[in-house]
Write a protein that holds these residues in place. Structure first.
Motif, PDB file in Angstrom:
ATOM      1  N   SER A  18       0.810  -1.225   0.000  1.00 11.05           N
ATOM      2  CA  SER A  18       0.000   0.000   0.000  1.00 11.05           C
ATOM      3  C   SER A  18       0.838   1.266   0.000  1.00 11.05           C
ATOM      4  CB  SER A  18      -0.961  -0.002   1.195  1.00 11.05           C
ATOM      5  OG  SER A  18      -0.259  -0.211   2.404  1.00 11.05           O
ATOM      6  N   ARG A  19       2.076   1.183   0.528  1.00  5.90           N
ATOM      7  CA  ARG A  19       2.911   2.401   0.578  1.00  5.90           C
ATOM      8  C   ARG A  19       4.376   2.012   0.733  1.00  5.90           C
ATOM      9  NH1 ARG A  19       0.396   2.271   5.827  1.00  5.90           N
ATOM     10  NH2 ARG A  19       2.001   1.739   7.362  1.00  5.90           N
ATOM     11  N   LEU A  21       8.220   1.030   0.742  1.00  9.13           N
ATOM     12  CA  LEU A  21       9.044   0.132  -0.072  1.00  9.13           C
ATOM     13  C   LEU A  21       8.192  -0.876  -0.833  1.00  9.13           C
ATOM     14  CD1 LEU A  21      11.984  -0.559   2.446  1.00  9.13           C
ATOM     15  CD2 LEU A  21      11.904   1.068   0.544  1.00  9.13           C
ATOM     16  N   ARG A  41      -3.700  -3.588   4.489  1.00 12.66           N
ATOM     17  CA  ARG A  41      -5.006  -3.350   5.134  1.00 12.66           C
ATOM     18  C   ARG A  41      -5.711  -2.125   4.563  1.00 12.66           C
ATOM     19  NH1 ARG A  41      -2.405  -2.739  10.856  1.00 12.66           N
ATOM     20  NH2 ARG A  41      -1.138  -1.528   9.397  1.00 12.66           N
ATOM     21  N   ASN A  42      -4.974  -1.165   4.024  1.00 11.36           N
ATOM     22  CA  ASN A  42      -5.582   0.094   3.606  1.00 11.36           C
ATOM     23  C   ASN A  42      -6.028   0.041   2.136  1.00 11.36           C
ATOM     24  OD1 ASN A  42      -5.716   2.839   2.442  1.00 11.36           O
ATOM     25  ND2 ASN A  42      -5.131   3.468   4.504  1.00 11.36           N
ATOM     26  N   LEU A  67      -2.202  -9.131   8.415  1.00 18.86           N
ATOM     27  CA  LEU A  67      -1.297 -10.283   8.468  1.00 18.86           C
ATOM     28  C   LEU A  67      -0.984 -10.739   9.887  1.00 18.86           C
ATOM     29  CD1 LEU A  67       1.108  -9.155   5.600  1.00 18.86           C
ATOM     30  CD2 LEU A  67      -0.788 -10.774   5.460  1.00 18.86           C
ATOM     31  N   ASN A  93       7.037  -8.274   2.328  1.00 24.91           N
ATOM     32  CA  ASN A  93       7.558  -6.932   2.618  1.00 24.91           C
ATOM     33  C   ASN A  93       6.906  -6.271   3.830  1.00 24.91           C
ATOM     34  OD1 ASN A  93       8.564  -4.028   1.861  1.00 24.91           O
ATOM     35  ND2 ASN A  93       6.327  -3.916   1.895  1.00 24.91           N
ATOM     36  N   TYR A 159      12.139  -5.515  16.844  1.00 24.28           N
ATOM     37  CA  TYR A 159      12.336  -5.369  15.397  1.00 24.28           C
ATOM     38  C   TYR A 159      13.594  -6.113  14.956  1.00 24.28           C
ATOM     39  CZ  TYR A 159      12.795  -3.010  10.867  1.00 24.28           C
ATOM     40  OH  TYR A 159      12.911  -2.746   9.529  1.00 24.28           O
ATOM     41  N   LYS A 163      13.779  -9.386  12.587  1.00 26.81           N
ATOM     42  CA  LYS A 163      14.455  -9.342  11.286  1.00 26.81           C
ATOM     43  C   LYS A 163      15.624 -10.322  11.227  1.00 26.81           C
ATOM     44  CE  LYS A 163      11.913  -6.168   9.239  1.00 26.81           C
ATOM     45  NZ  LYS A 163      11.091  -6.456   8.044  1.00 26.81           N
ATOM     46  N   GLY A 190      18.979  -0.758   4.329  1.00 31.57           N
ATOM     47  CA  GLY A 190      19.375   0.173   5.374  1.00 31.57           C
ATOM     48  C   GLY A 190      18.247   1.169   5.559  1.00 31.57           C
ATOM     49  N   PHE A 192      15.734   3.865   4.495  1.00 30.03           N
ATOM     50  CA  PHE A 192      15.092   4.414   3.298  1.00 30.03           C
ATOM     51  C   PHE A 192      14.034   5.428   3.712  1.00 30.03           C
ATOM     52  CE2 PHE A 192      16.367   1.998  -0.521  1.00 30.03           C
ATOM     53  CZ  PHE A 192      17.263   1.124   0.074  1.00 30.03           C
ATOM     54  N   THR A 194      10.675   6.476   3.886  1.00 29.32           N
ATOM     55  CA  THR A 194       9.306   5.953   3.735  1.00 29.32           C
ATOM     56  C   THR A 194       8.447   6.471   4.889  1.00 29.32           C
ATOM     57  OG1 THR A 194       9.514   3.992   5.126  1.00 29.32           O
ATOM     58  CG2 THR A 194      10.255   3.772   2.833  1.00 29.32           C
ATOM     59  N   ASN A 197       9.489   5.961   8.674  1.00 26.98           N
ATOM     60  CA  ASN A 197      10.509   6.681   9.446  1.00 26.98           C
ATOM     61  C   ASN A 197      10.665   8.153   9.064  1.00 26.98           C
ATOM     62  OD1 ASN A 197      11.795   6.586   7.013  1.00 26.98           O
ATOM     63  ND2 ASN A 197      13.010   4.789   7.521  1.00 26.98           N
TER      64      ASN A 197
HETATM   65  N1  LIG Z   1      12.094   2.192   5.605  1.00 30.02           N
HETATM   66  C1  LIG Z   1      13.232   1.696   6.027  1.00 30.02           C
HETATM   67  O1  LIG Z   1      14.192   2.434   6.299  1.00 30.02           O
HETATM   68  C2  LIG Z   1      13.392   0.216   6.182  1.00 30.02           C
HETATM   69  C3  LIG Z   1      14.662  -0.263   6.518  1.00 30.02           C
HETATM   70  C4  LIG Z   1      14.852  -1.633   6.645  1.00 30.02           C
HETATM   71  C5  LIG Z   1      13.799  -2.492   6.450  1.00 30.02           C
HETATM   72  N2  LIG Z   1      12.573  -2.004   6.143  1.00 30.02           N
HETATM   73  C6  LIG Z   1      11.496  -2.974   5.969  1.00 30.02           C
HETATM   74  O2  LIG Z   1      10.856  -2.760   4.745  1.00 30.02           O
HETATM   75  C7  LIG Z   1       9.490  -3.153   4.839  1.00 30.02           C
HETATM   76  C8  LIG Z   1       8.622  -1.999   4.357  1.00 30.02           C
HETATM   77  O3  LIG Z   1       8.879  -0.875   5.201  1.00 30.02           O
HETATM   78  P1  LIG Z   1       8.408   0.612   4.832  1.00 30.02           P
HETATM   79  O4  LIG Z   1       9.465   1.512   5.296  1.00 30.02           O
HETATM   80  O5  LIG Z   1       7.899   0.666   3.459  1.00 30.02           O
HETATM   81  O6  LIG Z   1       7.196   0.754   5.892  1.00 30.02           O
HETATM   82  P2  LIG Z   1       5.794   1.503   5.756  1.00 30.02           P
HETATM   83  O7  LIG Z   1       5.894   2.657   4.847  1.00 30.02           O
HETATM   84  O8  LIG Z   1       5.329   1.731   7.145  1.00 30.02           O
HETATM   85  O9  LIG Z   1       4.874   0.389   5.065  1.00 30.02           O
HETATM   86  C9  LIG Z   1       4.602  -0.798   5.752  1.00 30.02           C
HETATM   87  C10 LIG Z   1       3.678  -1.652   4.927  1.00 30.02           C
HETATM   88  O10 LIG Z   1       3.348  -2.830   5.694  1.00 30.02           O
HETATM   89  C11 LIG Z   1       1.926  -2.964   5.726  1.00 30.02           C
HETATM   90  N3  LIG Z   1       1.502  -3.545   7.000  1.00 30.02           N
HETATM   91  C12 LIG Z   1       1.866  -3.162   8.252  1.00 30.02           C
HETATM   92  N4  LIG Z   1       1.218  -3.906   9.163  1.00 30.02           N
HETATM   93  C13 LIG Z   1       0.440  -4.778   8.481  1.00 30.02           C
HETATM   94  C14 LIG Z   1      -0.483  -5.787   8.858  1.00 30.02           C
HETATM   95  N5  LIG Z   1      -0.758  -6.068  10.149  1.00 30.02           N
HETATM   96  N6  LIG Z   1      -1.104  -6.493   7.895  1.00 30.02           N
HETATM   97  C15 LIG Z   1      -0.884  -6.208   6.576  1.00 30.02           C
HETATM   98  N7  LIG Z   1      -0.028  -5.267   6.157  1.00 30.02           N
HETATM   99  C16 LIG Z   1       0.615  -4.557   7.090  1.00 30.02           C
HETATM  100  C17 LIG Z   1       1.400  -1.535   5.564  1.00 30.02           C
HETATM  101  O11 LIG Z   1       0.113  -1.547   4.971  1.00 30.02           O
HETATM  102  P3  LIG Z   1      -1.273  -1.174   5.688  1.00 30.02           P
HETATM  103  O12 LIG Z   1      -0.983  -0.189   6.772  1.00 30.02           O
HETATM  104  O13 LIG Z   1      -2.114  -0.641   4.577  1.00 30.02           O
HETATM  105  O14 LIG Z   1      -1.781  -2.470   6.218  1.00 30.02           O
HETATM  106  C18 LIG Z   1       2.392  -0.943   4.584  1.00 30.02           C
HETATM  107  O15 LIG Z   1       2.033  -1.260   3.258  1.00 30.02           O
HETATM  108  C19 LIG Z   1       9.260  -3.528   6.292  1.00 30.02           C
HETATM  109  O16 LIG Z   1       9.351  -4.921   6.449  1.00 30.02           O
HETATM  110  C20 LIG Z   1      10.398  -2.828   7.011  1.00 30.02           C
HETATM  111  O17 LIG Z   1      10.745  -3.465   8.219  1.00 30.02           O
HETATM  112  C21 LIG Z   1      12.334  -0.668   6.016  1.00 30.02           C
END
Ligand SMILES: NC(=O)c1ccc[n+]([C@@H]2O[C@H](COP(=O)([O-])OP(=O)(O)OC[C@H]3O[C@@H](n4cnc5c(N)ncnc54)[C@H](OP(=O)(O)O)[C@@H]3O)[C@@H](O)[C@H]2O)c1
Length: 254
Positions: A18-19, A21, A41-42, A67, A93, A159, A163, A190, A192, A194, A197
Protein backbone atom coordinates in the motif's frame (compact mmCIF):
# COMPACT_ATOMS: atom_id res chain seq x y z
CA UNK A 1 16.95 -1.90 -14.77
CA UNK A 2 13.57 -3.51 -14.12
CA UNK A 3 12.54 -2.50 -17.63
CA UNK A 4 15.24 -4.83 -19.00
CA UNK A 5 14.24 -7.80 -16.84
CA UNK A 6 11.26 -9.62 -18.30
CA UNK A 7 8.79 -10.94 -15.73
CA UNK A 8 5.99 -11.35 -18.27
CA UNK A 9 3.83 -14.37 -17.40
CA UNK A 10 4.88 -14.16 -13.74
CA UNK A 11 2.39 -13.70 -10.91
CA UNK A 12 3.84 -11.86 -7.91
CA UNK A 13 2.19 -11.47 -4.51
CA UNK A 14 3.54 -8.43 -2.62
CA UNK A 15 2.61 -7.82 1.02
CA UNK A 16 2.64 -4.29 2.40
CA UNK A 17 2.11 -2.96 -1.13
CA UNK A 18 0.00 0.00 0.00
CA UNK A 19 2.91 2.40 0.58
CA UNK A 20 6.65 2.83 1.10
CA UNK A 21 9.04 0.13 -0.07
CA UNK A 22 6.26 -2.36 -0.87
CA UNK A 23 4.55 0.08 -3.23
CA UNK A 24 7.85 0.79 -4.97
CA UNK A 25 8.66 -2.94 -5.26
CA UNK A 26 5.20 -3.64 -6.69
CA UNK A 27 5.54 -0.89 -9.30
CA UNK A 28 9.00 -2.14 -10.32
CA UNK A 29 7.72 -5.74 -10.64
CA UNK A 30 4.83 -4.42 -12.73
CA UNK A 31 7.21 -2.40 -14.90
CA UNK A 32 9.10 -5.65 -15.53
CA UNK A 33 5.83 -7.24 -16.67
CA UNK A 34 4.63 -9.22 -13.62
CA UNK A 35 0.94 -9.49 -12.81
CA UNK A 36 0.40 -8.39 -9.24
CA UNK A 37 -1.55 -9.52 -6.19
CA UNK A 38 -1.20 -6.58 -3.80
CA UNK A 39 -1.89 -7.09 -0.10
CA UNK A 40 -2.22 -4.76 2.91
CA UNK A 41 -5.01 -3.35 5.13
CA UNK A 42 -5.58 0.09 3.61
CA UNK A 43 -7.89 -0.18 0.58
CA UNK A 44 -7.42 3.34 -0.72
CA UNK A 45 -3.60 3.14 -0.72
CA UNK A 46 -3.66 -0.34 -2.28
CA UNK A 47 -6.00 0.86 -5.01
CA UNK A 48 -3.55 3.68 -5.79
CA UNK A 49 -0.67 1.19 -6.12
CA UNK A 50 -2.81 -1.08 -8.31
CA UNK A 51 -3.86 1.77 -10.58
CA UNK A 52 -0.26 2.95 -10.98
CA UNK A 53 0.99 -0.60 -11.66
CA UNK A 54 -1.75 -1.15 -14.22
CA UNK A 55 -0.27 1.71 -16.27
CA UNK A 56 2.45 -0.78 -17.22
CA UNK A 57 -0.22 -2.95 -18.87
CA UNK A 58 -0.17 -5.66 -16.20
CA UNK A 59 -3.04 -7.04 -14.17
CA UNK A 60 -3.05 -5.77 -10.58
CA UNK A 61 -5.61 -6.92 -7.99
CA UNK A 62 -5.85 -5.86 -4.36
CA UNK A 63 -6.37 -8.16 -1.37
CA UNK A 64 -7.21 -6.71 2.03
CA UNK A 65 -5.53 -8.70 4.80
CA UNK A 66 -4.36 -8.07 8.34
CA UNK A 67 -1.30 -10.28 8.47
CA UNK A 68 -1.37 -10.55 12.26
CA UNK A 69 -4.18 -13.11 11.77
CA UNK A 70 -2.98 -16.54 10.56
CA UNK A 71 -6.42 -17.25 9.05
CA UNK A 72 -6.19 -14.02 7.03
CA UNK A 73 -2.85 -15.18 5.60
CA UNK A 74 -4.27 -18.55 4.52
CA UNK A 75 -7.22 -16.74 2.94
CA UNK A 76 -4.93 -14.22 1.20
CA UNK A 77 -2.82 -16.91 -0.47
CA UNK A 78 -5.88 -18.99 -1.40
CA UNK A 79 -7.65 -15.92 -2.84
CA UNK A 80 -4.58 -14.82 -4.83
CA UNK A 81 -4.08 -18.35 -6.21
CA UNK A 82 -7.76 -18.54 -7.14
CA UNK A 83 -7.70 -15.13 -8.85
CA UNK A 84 -4.46 -15.64 -10.81
CA UNK A 85 -4.22 -19.45 -11.03
CA UNK A 86 -0.93 -19.54 -9.09
CA UNK A 87 1.67 -17.43 -7.28
CA UNK A 88 5.18 -17.57 -8.81
CA UNK A 89 6.82 -14.91 -6.66
CA UNK A 90 6.13 -13.88 -3.08
CA UNK A 91 7.62 -10.66 -1.71
CA UNK A 92 7.24 -10.67 2.08
CA UNK A 93 7.56 -6.93 2.62
CA UNK A 94 4.94 -5.89 5.22
CA UNK A 95 6.54 -4.84 8.47
CA UNK A 96 6.28 -2.49 11.43
CA UNK A 97 8.93 -0.78 13.54
CA UNK A 98 7.24 -1.14 16.93
CA UNK A 99 7.67 1.13 19.94
CA UNK A 100 11.21 2.45 20.30
CA UNK A 101 12.13 1.81 23.94
CA UNK A 102 14.85 -0.21 25.70
CA UNK A 103 14.21 -3.89 26.41
CA UNK A 104 13.49 -3.24 30.08
CA UNK A 105 10.53 -1.05 29.13
CA UNK A 106 8.96 -3.47 26.64
CA UNK A 107 5.70 -5.30 27.32
CA UNK A 108 4.69 -8.76 26.11
CA UNK A 109 2.28 -7.01 23.74
CA UNK A 110 5.14 -5.01 22.18
CA UNK A 111 6.98 -8.26 21.48
CA UNK A 112 3.91 -10.11 20.19
CA UNK A 113 2.84 -7.41 17.75
CA UNK A 114 6.24 -6.91 16.11
CA UNK A 115 7.01 -10.61 15.94
CA UNK A 116 3.55 -11.37 14.53
CA UNK A 117 3.89 -8.93 11.62
CA UNK A 118 7.64 -9.12 10.96
CA UNK A 119 8.37 -12.82 11.50
CA UNK A 120 5.33 -15.05 11.95
CA UNK A 121 3.41 -13.50 9.04
CA UNK A 122 6.22 -13.90 6.47
CA UNK A 123 6.84 -17.45 7.69
CA UNK A 124 3.16 -18.40 7.32
CA UNK A 125 2.85 -16.59 4.00
CA UNK A 126 5.95 -18.30 2.63
CA UNK A 127 4.71 -21.68 3.89
CA UNK A 128 1.33 -21.19 2.25
CA UNK A 129 2.73 -20.18 -1.16
CA UNK A 130 5.47 -22.83 -0.97
CA UNK A 131 2.92 -25.64 -1.16
CA UNK A 132 1.84 -24.60 -4.65
CA UNK A 133 5.40 -23.76 -5.69
CA UNK A 134 6.62 -27.22 -4.65
CA UNK A 135 3.83 -28.84 -6.67
CA UNK A 136 4.82 -26.80 -9.74
CA UNK A 137 8.58 -27.16 -8.99
CA UNK A 138 9.00 -23.42 -9.51
CA UNK A 139 8.87 -20.34 -7.32
CA UNK A 140 10.80 -17.48 -5.80
CA UNK A 141 10.34 -15.99 -2.37
CA UNK A 142 11.98 -12.68 -1.46
CA UNK A 143 11.89 -11.56 2.17
CA UNK A 144 12.39 -7.91 3.07
CA UNK A 145 14.44 -8.08 6.25
CA UNK A 146 16.61 -5.19 7.46
CA UNK A 147 20.11 -4.26 8.45
CA UNK A 148 18.51 -4.46 11.92
CA UNK A 149 18.62 -8.22 11.39
CA UNK A 150 22.39 -8.06 10.96
CA UNK A 151 23.52 -5.33 13.33
CA UNK A 152 21.97 -4.16 16.63
CA UNK A 153 19.84 -1.00 16.70
CA UNK A 154 19.30 0.32 20.24
CA UNK A 155 15.65 0.63 21.39
CA UNK A 156 14.49 -1.68 18.61
CA UNK A 157 14.97 -5.13 20.13
CA UNK A 158 11.74 -6.76 18.89
CA UNK A 159 12.34 -5.37 15.40
CA UNK A 160 15.97 -6.52 15.28
CA UNK A 161 15.16 -9.93 16.75
CA UNK A 162 12.33 -10.42 14.24
CA UNK A 163 14.46 -9.34 11.29
CA UNK A 164 17.37 -11.55 12.39
CA UNK A 165 14.79 -14.34 12.55
CA UNK A 166 13.63 -13.46 9.05
CA UNK A 167 17.20 -13.67 7.72
CA UNK A 168 17.57 -17.10 9.29
CA UNK A 169 14.09 -18.17 8.10
CA UNK A 170 15.26 -17.27 4.59
CA UNK A 171 18.27 -19.55 4.94
CA UNK A 172 16.34 -22.47 6.46
CA UNK A 173 13.63 -22.30 3.79
CA UNK A 174 16.26 -22.00 1.05
CA UNK A 175 17.85 -25.20 2.33
CA UNK A 176 14.52 -27.02 2.56
CA UNK A 177 13.14 -25.90 -0.80
CA UNK A 178 16.17 -25.92 -3.12
CA UNK A 179 15.53 -29.50 -4.22
CA UNK A 180 11.92 -28.56 -5.04
CA UNK A 181 12.96 -25.83 -7.48
CA UNK A 182 11.98 -23.03 -5.10
CA UNK A 183 14.46 -20.24 -4.28
CA UNK A 184 14.33 -18.13 -1.14
CA UNK A 185 16.43 -14.99 -0.73
CA UNK A 186 16.26 -11.83 1.31
CA UNK A 187 17.18 -8.19 1.02
CA UNK A 188 18.38 -6.16 4.00
CA UNK A 189 17.58 -2.49 3.42
CA UNK A 190 19.38 0.17 5.37
CA UNK A 191 17.52 3.43 6.06
CA UNK A 192 15.09 4.41 3.30
CA UNK A 193 12.78 7.41 3.11
CA UNK A 194 9.31 5.95 3.73
CA UNK A 195 6.27 6.70 5.91
CA UNK A 196 7.74 4.27 8.49
CA UNK A 197 10.51 6.68 9.45
CA UNK A 198 9.96 10.05 7.73
CA UNK A 199 9.11 11.80 11.01
CA UNK A 200 12.30 10.66 12.72
CA UNK A 201 14.63 11.50 9.85
CA UNK A 202 13.12 14.99 9.59
CA UNK A 203 14.43 15.73 13.11
CA UNK A 204 17.89 16.94 14.08
CA UNK A 205 18.57 13.56 15.73
CA UNK A 206 17.56 11.80 12.53
CA UNK A 207 19.85 13.98 10.43
CA UNK A 208 22.69 13.21 12.87
CA UNK A 209 22.09 9.47 12.42
CA UNK A 210 22.34 9.88 8.64
CA UNK A 211 25.60 11.81 8.85
CA UNK A 212 27.12 9.52 11.48
CA UNK A 213 26.12 6.06 10.34
CA UNK A 214 25.53 6.05 6.58
CA UNK A 215 28.78 6.38 4.59
CA UNK A 216 26.85 7.67 1.56
CA UNK A 217 25.43 10.42 3.87
CA UNK A 218 21.84 10.10 2.70
CA UNK A 219 18.72 7.94 2.98
CA UNK A 220 17.90 5.50 0.22
CA UNK A 221 14.99 6.27 -2.08
CA UNK A 222 12.43 3.42 -2.27
CA UNK A 223 13.17 3.02 -5.99
CA UNK A 224 16.77 2.14 -5.03
CA UNK A 225 15.70 -1.05 -3.21
CA UNK A 226 13.25 -2.34 -5.82
CA UNK A 227 15.84 -3.37 -8.48
CA UNK A 228 17.44 -5.86 -6.06
CA UNK A 229 14.04 -7.42 -5.41
CA UNK A 230 13.19 -7.53 -9.12
CA UNK A 231 16.49 -9.31 -9.77
CA UNK A 232 15.80 -11.90 -7.03
CA UNK A 233 12.33 -12.44 -8.52
CA UNK A 234 13.78 -13.09 -11.97
CA UNK A 235 15.74 -15.69 -13.91
CA UNK A 236 18.75 -13.41 -13.37
CA UNK A 237 18.88 -14.97 -9.90
CA UNK A 238 18.64 -18.55 -11.20
CA UNK A 239 21.58 -19.80 -9.06
CA UNK A 240 20.87 -17.68 -5.97
CA UNK A 241 19.22 -19.12 -2.91
CA UNK A 242 19.66 -18.32 0.78
CA UNK A 243 21.38 -15.08 -0.19
CA UNK A 244 21.28 -12.03 2.02
CA UNK A 245 21.52 -8.93 -0.19
CA UNK A 246 22.38 -5.75 1.71
CA UNK A 247 21.22 -2.44 0.18
CA UNK A 248 22.24 0.19 2.71
CA UNK A 249 24.50 2.95 1.35
CA UNK A 250 27.35 1.35 3.29
CA UNK A 251 25.63 1.49 6.72
CA UNK A 252 26.81 -1.97 7.82
CA UNK A 253 30.42 -1.09 6.91
CA UNK A 254 30.66 1.24 9.90
N1 LIG B 1 12.09 2.19 5.60
C1 LIG B 1 13.23 1.70 6.03
O1 LIG B 1 14.19 2.43 6.30
C2 LIG B 1 13.39 0.22 6.18
C3 LIG B 1 14.66 -0.26 6.52
C4 LIG B 1 14.85 -1.63 6.64
C5 LIG B 1 13.80 -2.49 6.45
N2 LIG B 1 12.57 -2.00 6.14
C6 LIG B 1 11.50 -2.97 5.97
O2 LIG B 1 10.86 -2.76 4.75
C7 LIG B 1 9.49 -3.15 4.84
C8 LIG B 1 8.62 -2.00 4.36
O3 LIG B 1 8.88 -0.88 5.20
P1 LIG B 1 8.41 0.61 4.83
O4 LIG B 1 9.47 1.51 5.30
O5 LIG B 1 7.90 0.67 3.46
O6 LIG B 1 7.20 0.75 5.89
P2 LIG B 1 5.79 1.50 5.76
O7 LIG B 1 5.89 2.66 4.85
O8 LIG B 1 5.33 1.73 7.14
O9 LIG B 1 4.87 0.39 5.07
C9 LIG B 1 4.60 -0.80 5.75
C10 LIG B 1 3.68 -1.65 4.93
O10 LIG B 1 3.35 -2.83 5.69
C11 LIG B 1 1.93 -2.96 5.73
N3 LIG B 1 1.50 -3.54 7.00
C12 LIG B 1 1.87 -3.16 8.25
N4 LIG B 1 1.22 -3.91 9.16
C13 LIG B 1 0.44 -4.78 8.48
C14 LIG B 1 -0.48 -5.79 8.86
N5 LIG B 1 -0.76 -6.07 10.15
N6 LIG B 1 -1.10 -6.49 7.90
C15 LIG B 1 -0.88 -6.21 6.58
N7 LIG B 1 -0.03 -5.27 6.16
C16 LIG B 1 0.62 -4.56 7.09
C17 LIG B 1 1.40 -1.54 5.56
O11 LIG B 1 0.11 -1.55 4.97
P3 LIG B 1 -1.27 -1.17 5.69
O12 LIG B 1 -0.98 -0.19 6.77
O13 LIG B 1 -2.11 -0.64 4.58
O14 LIG B 1 -1.78 -2.47 6.22
C18 LIG B 1 2.39 -0.94 4.58
O15 LIG B 1 2.03 -1.26 3.26
C19 LIG B 1 9.26 -3.53 6.29
O16 LIG B 1 9.35 -4.92 6.45
C20 LIG B 1 10.40 -2.83 7.01
O17 LIG B 1 10.75 -3.47 8.22
C21 LIG B 1 12.33 -0.67 6.02
Amino acid sequence: MSARIDLGGTVALVTGASRGLGRSIALALGEAGADLALAARNREDLERTAADAAKHGVRAEIFLADLTAPAAIEALVADAERAFGRVDVLVNNAGIAGREVPVHELSAEDWDRVLAVNLRAPALCAGAVARGMIARRRGRIVNVASIGGLTPLARMAPYCAAKAGLVQLTRVMALELARHGVQVNCVCPGYFATPMNEEFFATRAGQDVIQRSIPMRRLGEPAELAPAVVLLASDGASFMTGSVVVVDGGHTLT
